[in-house]
Each structure stands twice: as structure tokens, then as C-alpha cells.
Design an enzyme around this catalytic site. Structure first.
Site, PDB file in Angstrom:
ATOM      1  N   SER A 123       8.576  10.380   9.055  1.00 39.57           N
ATOM      2  CA  SER A 123       8.157   9.066   8.554  1.00 39.57           C
ATOM      3  C   SER A 123       8.426   8.884   7.065  1.00 39.57           C
ATOM      4  O   SER A 123       8.311   9.832   6.275  1.00 39.57           O
ATOM      5  CB  SER A 123       6.656   8.918   8.810  1.00 39.57           C
ATOM      6  OG  SER A 123       6.121   7.879   8.042  1.00 39.57           O
ATOM      7  N   GLU A 125       6.456   7.679   5.159  1.00 40.82           N
ATOM      8  CA  GLU A 125       5.192   7.937   4.459  1.00 40.82           C
ATOM      9  C   GLU A 125       5.157   9.307   3.793  1.00 40.82           C
ATOM     10  O   GLU A 125       4.295   9.563   2.969  1.00 40.82           O
ATOM     11  CB  GLU A 125       4.014   7.767   5.421  1.00 40.82           C
ATOM     12  CG  GLU A 125       3.722   6.322   5.770  1.00 40.82           C
ATOM     13  CD  GLU A 125       3.071   5.535   4.632  1.00 40.82           C
ATOM     14  OE1 GLU A 125       2.245   6.104   3.921  1.00 40.82           O
ATOM     15  OE2 GLU A 125       3.411   4.352   4.463  1.00 40.82           O
ATOM     16  N   TYR A 147      -2.198  10.351   6.859  1.00 41.22           N
ATOM     17  CA  TYR A 147      -1.060  10.241   7.781  1.00 41.22           C
ATOM     18  C   TYR A 147       0.203  10.825   7.146  1.00 41.22           C
ATOM     19  O   TYR A 147       0.906  11.642   7.747  1.00 41.22           O
ATOM     20  CB  TYR A 147      -0.830   8.765   8.150  1.00 41.22           C
ATOM     21  CG  TYR A 147       0.417   8.552   8.976  1.00 41.22           C
ATOM     22  CD1 TYR A 147       0.396   8.703  10.353  1.00 41.22           C
ATOM     23  CD2 TYR A 147       1.635   8.217   8.371  1.00 41.22           C
ATOM     24  CE1 TYR A 147       1.543   8.538  11.112  1.00 41.22           C
ATOM     25  CE2 TYR A 147       2.785   8.040   9.115  1.00 41.22           C
ATOM     26  CZ  TYR A 147       2.734   8.202  10.487  1.00 41.22           C
ATOM     27  OH  TYR A 147       3.871   8.039  11.229  1.00 41.22           O
ATOM     28  N   ARG A 188       2.455  -6.978  13.861  1.00 42.62           N
ATOM     29  CA  ARG A 188       2.011  -7.548  15.149  1.00 42.62           C
ATOM     30  C   ARG A 188       0.698  -8.298  14.985  1.00 42.62           C
ATOM     31  O   ARG A 188       0.446  -9.285  15.667  1.00 42.62           O
ATOM     32  CB  ARG A 188       1.881  -6.426  16.173  1.00 42.62           C
ATOM     33  CG  ARG A 188       1.591  -6.917  17.571  1.00 42.62           C
ATOM     34  CD  ARG A 188       2.843  -7.482  18.243  1.00 42.62           C
ATOM     35  NE  ARG A 188       2.516  -8.309  19.390  1.00 42.62           N
ATOM     36  CZ  ARG A 188       2.071  -7.838  20.553  1.00 42.62           C
ATOM     37  NH1 ARG A 188       1.925  -6.551  20.730  1.00 42.62           N
ATOM     38  NH2 ARG A 188       1.811  -8.661  21.546  1.00 42.62           N
TER      39      ARG A 188
HETATM   40  P1  GDP Z   1       2.235   1.373   7.551  1.00 46.83           P
HETATM   41  O1  GDP Z   1       3.232   1.042   6.481  1.00 46.83           O
HETATM   42  O2  GDP Z   1       2.718   2.432   8.474  1.00 46.83           O
HETATM   43  O3  GDP Z   1       0.881   1.647   7.004  1.00 46.83           O
HETATM   44  O4  GDP Z   1       2.153   0.072   8.501  1.00 46.83           O
HETATM   45  P2  GDP Z   1       1.089  -1.116   8.582  1.00 46.83           P
HETATM   46  O5  GDP Z   1       1.730  -2.193   9.383  1.00 46.83           O
HETATM   47  O6  GDP Z   1      -0.236  -0.644   9.088  1.00 46.83           O
HETATM   48  O7  GDP Z   1       0.873  -1.589   7.056  1.00 46.83           O
HETATM   49  C1  GDP Z   1       1.945  -2.087   6.287  1.00 46.83           C
HETATM   50  C2  GDP Z   1       1.402  -2.609   4.967  1.00 46.83           C
HETATM   51  O8  GDP Z   1       0.626  -3.785   5.213  1.00 46.83           O
HETATM   52  C3  GDP Z   1       0.457  -1.647   4.242  1.00 46.83           C
HETATM   53  O9  GDP Z   1       0.815  -1.623   2.874  1.00 46.83           O
HETATM   54  C4  GDP Z   1      -0.932  -2.278   4.415  1.00 46.83           C
HETATM   55  O10 GDP Z   1      -1.839  -1.999   3.329  1.00 46.83           O
HETATM   56  C5  GDP Z   1      -0.554  -3.743   4.423  1.00 46.83           C
HETATM   57  N1  GDP Z   1      -1.578  -4.614   5.035  1.00 46.83           N
HETATM   58  C6  GDP Z   1      -2.088  -5.730   4.483  1.00 46.83           C
HETATM   59  N2  GDP Z   1      -3.001  -6.268   5.285  1.00 46.83           N
HETATM   60  C7  GDP Z   1      -3.075  -5.493   6.392  1.00 46.83           C
HETATM   61  C8  GDP Z   1      -3.835  -5.580   7.594  1.00 46.83           C
HETATM   62  O11 GDP Z   1      -4.636  -6.469   7.797  1.00 46.83           O
HETATM   63  N3  GDP Z   1      -3.593  -4.592   8.539  1.00 46.83           N
HETATM   64  C9  GDP Z   1      -2.682  -3.573   8.335  1.00 46.83           C
HETATM   65  N4  GDP Z   1      -2.490  -2.658   9.311  1.00 46.83           N
HETATM   66  N5  GDP Z   1      -1.961  -3.479   7.191  1.00 46.83           N
HETATM   67  C10 GDP Z   1      -2.159  -4.420   6.231  1.00 46.83           C
END
Ligand code: GDP
Length: 331
Positions: A123, A125, A147, A188
Site C-alpha cells: 500500500s 500508506e 494500517y 463510496r
Molecule cells: P485511505 O486513503 O486508505 O485512508 O482511504 P479513505 O477513503 O478512507 O480516505 C481517503 C482520505 O479521505 C483520507 O485522507 C481521509 O482523512 C479523508 N476523509 C475525509 N472525510 C472522510 C470520511 O468521512 N470518511 C473517510 N473514510 N475518509 C475521509
């Protein structure tokens, strides 16, 4: 190579990978949780091996029965957000289980004499606090979330087994999305709520950090990259990314744009529950190595990907005639 063993077949990537391999005539075996519901959701034609990532004996037994040419490790906890809630579980399935699966693969190679390959879904990350943008395969590994740390350990383990003489390779996957993404991911979450708003069934979208930048691609492209990595001449690590980043606000704007709403700001509210303790600021990958050596390239542009997800959610929303009250997913 004709037989694959996939962990995580029930997830977005696992299901696309199983479908791609079956189309190519492969025999596909999968580790599945020990229940009928999980077996019922398998793509047609996949052989199911009940077991659990945290039960290392069942992992080894499943592998011995499947006798694969390639092991694809796609299982694990895929949500950065959730890893803040249960870091120990994240490490157990994303790191400890990878050590067990690598060792089981190594032993099966020894006993059968077959050159079994191992492909790990790594990843972006792992680069959490990257100082270089875009990131490439040799960037410093410096995760900022439980993670990311769990994936970093797995990434190192894969390299260690490669140095030991096994074909062990990692696909360093940047965010990749599709209608099969769960709503714990921001993409999503946005597209499903925009569909409800467009149909007059909701009037607000609660989000956290709108300024985070991610390199979002189309999931089936990333699964195809893992297939190319598995069938390449030698084991290497590859960054798989589009090379373009967008903010969460850009994603929101594109999703509302797909349903003809331009003044999206009036629907969006910031909710502190969705702001994380630490967040990788800009993730953007340089996939030129994969493009050069694997002939891989992203095929779906950002706005098209968002529009496909929104269209799918509108269809799903229209089908659910008696819509249950929407529950804001916890991140
Ligand atoms: P990630 O990059 O694997 O953590 O994928 P995510 O889709 O969970 O998050 C992508 C980015 O969206 C991160 O920087 C989150 O902090 C930001 N984010 C902003 N608002 C939200 C929210 O309501 N839900 C999630 N899951 N992420 C959010």
C-alpha cells in the site's frame, strides 16, 4: 502458471482478480471464512478452502490442498480509518498473517520443488509522511497510521523472502476505487450519499478532512497490474498509481457534477468524528517502472471513475424502494 490461491477473495480486489483469472482460464482457489454466507458470495468457479488468516494451521492446510502456482495475498484489514480503532487486529491480519503465509508458501516450495510465486497487495500508506512527491519504489518507508505500519512490516517481510530466494513481489497500490468499494472509504461514502441527495432522499454529506490529496485509480486496472507482476520474469516491487492526485473536495465536486449539481458546498458539512488523529497529506505515485517493465497503464480517468460509481449508486438506490434510514458510517 495456471493455478492461483487468493486470500481476500470477498473484497473489491479479490473479486475482480478471481474474475480476471477465471476469464484467462486459470484455476482459482480461495481462502474463505468458515461460513456458508462467505462461500455463497464467491464468484462462480472458485474453489473454496475454509480457513482464517489468524489460524496459521488452516492457512497452511488450505495452501497444501490448493497446490497453487501463485499465491495472491489480498486479505487483511483495508481501512486506514478502522486501523485507528483496532490497531492490534490490523497488525494481526496485515502483518502476522503475512509472515505465516510467506512461511507456508516457502515450505510448500521446499516439499513440492515447485517454484511457487507470491504477490502481496502492499500500500501507498507505507510512505505516509513522504517527503518526495510523487513516491517511487525506493522512497523511505515512514507510515503515519497503524494500517501503514502493518503494511510496512508485511512489505519488508516480502523483501526478506525474496532475498531468501523466493519469487515474492509487492504491488504498492495507491487508492483504487469502484462500485465494489465499501462505504468505509470516502469515495463510496460520497457517491452513495450523492445518489441519495440527487433522488431527494437525503440533504447533507458529513465529511472529515476535505483537503487530503489522494491518487485515486480504477480498481480493475490495479488488479490487472497484480496479474502482470505475478507473471513477470522476476520478482520486483512496483508502484501502481495514476500519477495524479485530487483533494477529497475535488472528488465531492466531481460526484455532484455527475448528477448536475454545481453548488455542492451547501450539502457538505465537516464532522469532527471523521477527522483522523493523523492523515497522510498527499499520496501520489510514480508508476513509470510498472509502465516501462509491465506495459501497465491506468485506463479510466478520474471524472469517468467517479461518474461510474455515482451511476451505480443511483441504480442501487432506485432499486431499494423502501430505503432504510441512512446510517452515517463510522470511520
Ligand atoms: P485511505 O486513503 O486508505 O485512508 O482511504 P479513505 O477513503 O478512507 O480516505 C481517503 C482520505 O479521505 C483520507 O485522507 C481521509 O482523512 C479523508 N476523509 C475525509 N472525510 C472522510 C470520511 O468521512 N470518511 C473517510 N473514510 N475518509 C475521509
Amino acid at each position: 502458471m495456471r493455478t492461483a490461491f487468493i486470500t481476500g477473495v470477498g473484497g473489491q480486489d479479490g473479486s475482480y482478480l478471481a474474475e480476471q483469472l477465471l476469464d484467462l482460464g486459470w484455476s482459482v482457489h480461495a481462502l474463505t471464512r468458515n461460513d456458508q454466507a462467505a462461500a455463497a458470495q464467491l464468484p462462480m468457479g472458485v474453489s473454496s478452502h475454509p480457513g482464517d488468516l489468524t489460524d496459521h494451521e488452516s492457512l497452511q492446510g488450505a495452501l497444501e490442498l490448493a497446490l497453487p502456482d501463485v499465491v495472491f495475498n489480498l486479505a487483511g484489514s483495508s481501512s486506514v480509518a478502522r486501523s485507528w480503532e483496532d490497531p492490534a487486529e490490523t497488525v494481526s491480519v496485515n502483518s502476522t498473517a503475512v509472515a505465516a503465509l510467506l512461511e507456508a508458501t516457502w515450505r510448500l516450495r521446499e516439499t513440492t520443488g515447485n517454484d511457487i510465486r507470491f504477490v502481496q497487495a502492499s500500500s501507498a500508506e507505507i510512505f505516509g509522511n513522504a517527503t518526495e512527491i510523487p513516491q517511487h519504489e525506493n522512497c523511505i518507508i515512514c507510515p503515519v497510521s497503524p494500517y501503514g505500519a502493518s503494511k510496512a512490516l508485511a512489505h519488508n517481510l516480502v523483501q526478506i523472502y525474496r532475498n531468501r530466494g523466493m519469487f515474492a513481489a509487492s504491488a504498492i497500490l495507491y487508492n483504487h476505487e469502484s462500485p465494489r468499494r465499501p462505504v468505509t472509504f470516502v469515495t463510496r461514502k460520497i457517491t452513495s450519499q450523492v445518489a441519495r441527495i440527487a433522488l431527494g432522499r437525503a440533504d447533507s454529506l458529513l465529511l472529515g478532512n476535505l483537503e487530503a490529496r489522494r491518487d485515486w485509480g480504477w480498481a480493475p486496472d490495479y488488479v490487472d497490474a497484480m496479474y502482470r507482476i505475478a507473471t513477470y520474469s522476476d520478482a520486483q516491487d512496483f508502484v501502481i498509481a495514476t500519477g495524479q492526485s485530487h483533494t477529497v473536495a475535488d472528488f465531492v465536486s466531481s460526484a455532484f457534477g455527475a448528477v448536475g449539481i454545481s453548488d455542492w458546498q451547501q450539502y457538505v458539512e465537516i464532522d469532527q468524528r471523521f477527522v483522523r488523529p493523523a492523515d497522510a497529506n498527499e499520496m501520489r505515485g510514480d508508476s513509470s517502472k510498472a509502465q516501462r517493465l509491465l506495459g501497465w497503464k491506468p485506463t479510466v480517468a478520474f471524472d469517468e471513475m467517479v461518474a461510474r460509481m455515482v451511476r451505480n449508486d443511483i441504480i442501487l438506490e432506485k432499486r431499494s424502494l423502501s430505503t432504510p434510514a441512512y446510517q452515517e458510517p463510522e470511520v
